[in-house]
Design a protein around this motif. Structure first.
Motif, mmCIF file in Angstrom:
data_model
loop_
_atom_site.group_PDB
_atom_site.id
_atom_site.type_symbol
_atom_site.label_atom_id
_atom_site.label_comp_id
_atom_site.label_asym_id
_atom_site.label_seq_id
_atom_site.Cartn_x
_atom_site.Cartn_y
_atom_site.Cartn_z
ATOM 1 N N LEU A 96 5.893 2.333 -3.458
ATOM 2 C CA LEU A 96 6.735 1.285 -4.038
ATOM 3 C C LEU A 96 5.900 0.192 -4.688
ATOM 4 C CD1 LEU A 96 9.753 0.661 -1.648
ATOM 5 C CD2 LEU A 96 9.713 1.760 -3.866
ATOM 6 N N ALA A 97 4.672 -0.004 -4.234
ATOM 7 C CA ALA A 97 3.812 -1.016 -4.847
ATOM 8 C C ALA A 97 3.550 -0.645 -6.302
ATOM 9 C CB ALA A 97 2.494 -1.145 -4.089
ATOM 10 N N TYR A 98 3.276 0.618 -6.530
ATOM 11 C CA TYR A 98 3.052 1.083 -7.903
ATOM 12 C C TYR A 98 4.330 0.900 -8.728
ATOM 13 C CZ TYR A 98 2.244 4.015 -11.900
ATOM 14 O OH TYR A 98 2.132 4.460 -13.174
ATOM 15 N N GLN A 99 5.466 1.303 -8.157
ATOM 16 C CA GLN A 99 6.743 1.212 -8.863
ATOM 17 C C GLN A 99 7.079 -0.244 -9.201
ATOM 18 O OE1 GLN A 99 8.032 3.999 -9.657
ATOM 19 N NE2 GLN A 99 9.988 3.408 -10.492
ATOM 20 N N TYR A 100 6.942 -1.124 -8.217
ATOM 21 C CA TYR A 100 7.250 -2.539 -8.446
ATOM 22 C C TYR A 100 6.268 -3.132 -9.455
ATOM 23 C CZ TYR A 100 8.717 -7.320 -7.351
ATOM 24 O OH TYR A 100 9.199 -8.603 -7.422
ATOM 25 N N SER A 155 -2.120 -0.139 -4.971
ATOM 26 C CA SER A 155 -1.313 0.918 -4.361
ATOM 27 C C SER A 155 -2.102 2.225 -4.263
ATOM 28 C CB SER A 155 -0.039 1.163 -5.169
ATOM 29 O OG SER A 155 -0.324 1.867 -6.366
ATOM 30 N N GLY A 156 -2.991 2.454 -5.239
ATOM 31 C CA GLY A 156 -3.778 3.687 -5.245
ATOM 32 C C GLY A 156 -2.992 4.907 -5.704
ATOM 33 N N THR A 181 0.826 -1.210 0.000
ATOM 34 C CA THR A 181 0.000 0.000 0.000
ATOM 35 C C THR A 181 0.859 1.258 0.000
ATOM 36 O OG1 THR A 181 -0.156 -0.088 2.403
ATOM 37 C CG2 THR A 181 -1.952 -1.123 1.161
ATOM 38 N N THR A 182 2.056 1.151 -0.513
ATOM 39 C CA THR A 182 2.984 2.292 -0.562
ATOM 40 C C THR A 182 3.259 2.662 -2.017
ATOM 41 O OG1 THR A 182 4.988 0.939 -0.678
ATOM 42 C CG2 THR A 182 4.129 1.429 1.538
#
Length: 182
Positions: free
Chosen positions: A124-128, A153-154, A121-122
Motif C-alpha cells: 500500500l505504501a507504493y500504491q499511496y 516500500s521496495g 513497508t507494505t
C-alpha cells in the motif's frame, strides 16, 4: 472442585465452538459451498471475529453465496482492518479501484498512513505513493512524499525506475533539494 470444572468447561465451550465454526466455514469455502459458508461466517463476523469479517467481505466483494455488495464488502473489510487484518486493507483499496472509487481508496490509504507507521513497508505504501505522485483520487499532488513512499516500500521497482527520470528532472527544474530522496 466439581463446580470449578463445570464453570471452566462452560466458559471454554463458546471459544471452542467459535473456532470450530470458523474452521467449518473455511472448509465450506474450499469446497465451493459459498452460500452455506456465508451463513456460518455472518454471526462470527457480527460477533467481532476479524478473520470471519475478512472472509465475509471477500464473499460480498465477489458475490459468492451472497448478493454482491460493495457496501457490505466495505463494511466487513473495514471491521477486519480494525481487527488487525492487513490483507483486508489491501483488498479494500483494490475493490475501490476496481469500481472506480479512487477518492475512497485515497482516503482509506491516507487514514492508514496517518494512524500507523507500519503501513509504510507494505504494497500500500507504493500504491499511496503513486496516488500522491500523480494526484489520483483527489489527493493533493505531493511528488516528494509520494516518491519517498514508493522507494521505501521496495515494491514494483521497475515502475519506480520509469518514473525516476521524470521525478529528478522536475526537481531540478523547480530547483528543489533532490538530495532529499537519497
Amino acid at each position: 472442585m466439581r463446580k470449578f470444572i463445570i464453570i471452566t468447561f462452560s466458559l471454554l465451550f463458546p471459544i471452542i465452538g467459535y473456532s470450530q465454526s470458523l474452521n467449518y466455514a473455511k472448509q465450506l469455502l474450499k469446497e465451493g459451498e459459498y452460500k452455506l459458508a456465508a451463513t456460518q461466517l455472518r454471526p462470527l463476523a457480527e460477533g467481532g471475529n476479524a478473520e470471519a469479517q475478512y472472509l465475509a467481505a471477500q464473499l460480498f466483494a465477489e458475490g459468492k453465496g451472497v448478493i454482491k455488495s460493495i457496501e457490505q464488502a466495505e463494511k466487513y473489510y473495514t471491521l477486519a482492518i480494525d481487527g488487525g487484518q492487513k490483507e483486508a486493507a489491501i483488498e479494500l483499496v483494490e475493490l475501490f479501484e476496481k469500481n472506480k472509487l479512487q477518492t475512497k481508496a485515497a482516503k482509506l490509504m491516507e487514514k492508514l498512513f496517518n494512524d500507523s507507521e507500519e503501513w509504510k513497508t507494505t504494497p500500500l505504501a507504493y500504491q499511496y505513493g503513486l496516488y500522491l505522485y500523480h494526484g489520483y483520487g483527489n489527493t493533493s499532488i505531493n511528488k516528494r512524499y509520494g516518491w519517498g513512499l514508493m522507494i521505501r516500500s521496495g515494491y514494483n521497482v521497475d515502475s519506480i525506475a520509469l518514473l525516476k527520470d521524470e521525478y529528478f528532472l522536475n526537481m531540478i527544474k523547480n530547483d528543489e533539494d533532490w538530495m532529499y530522496i537519497l
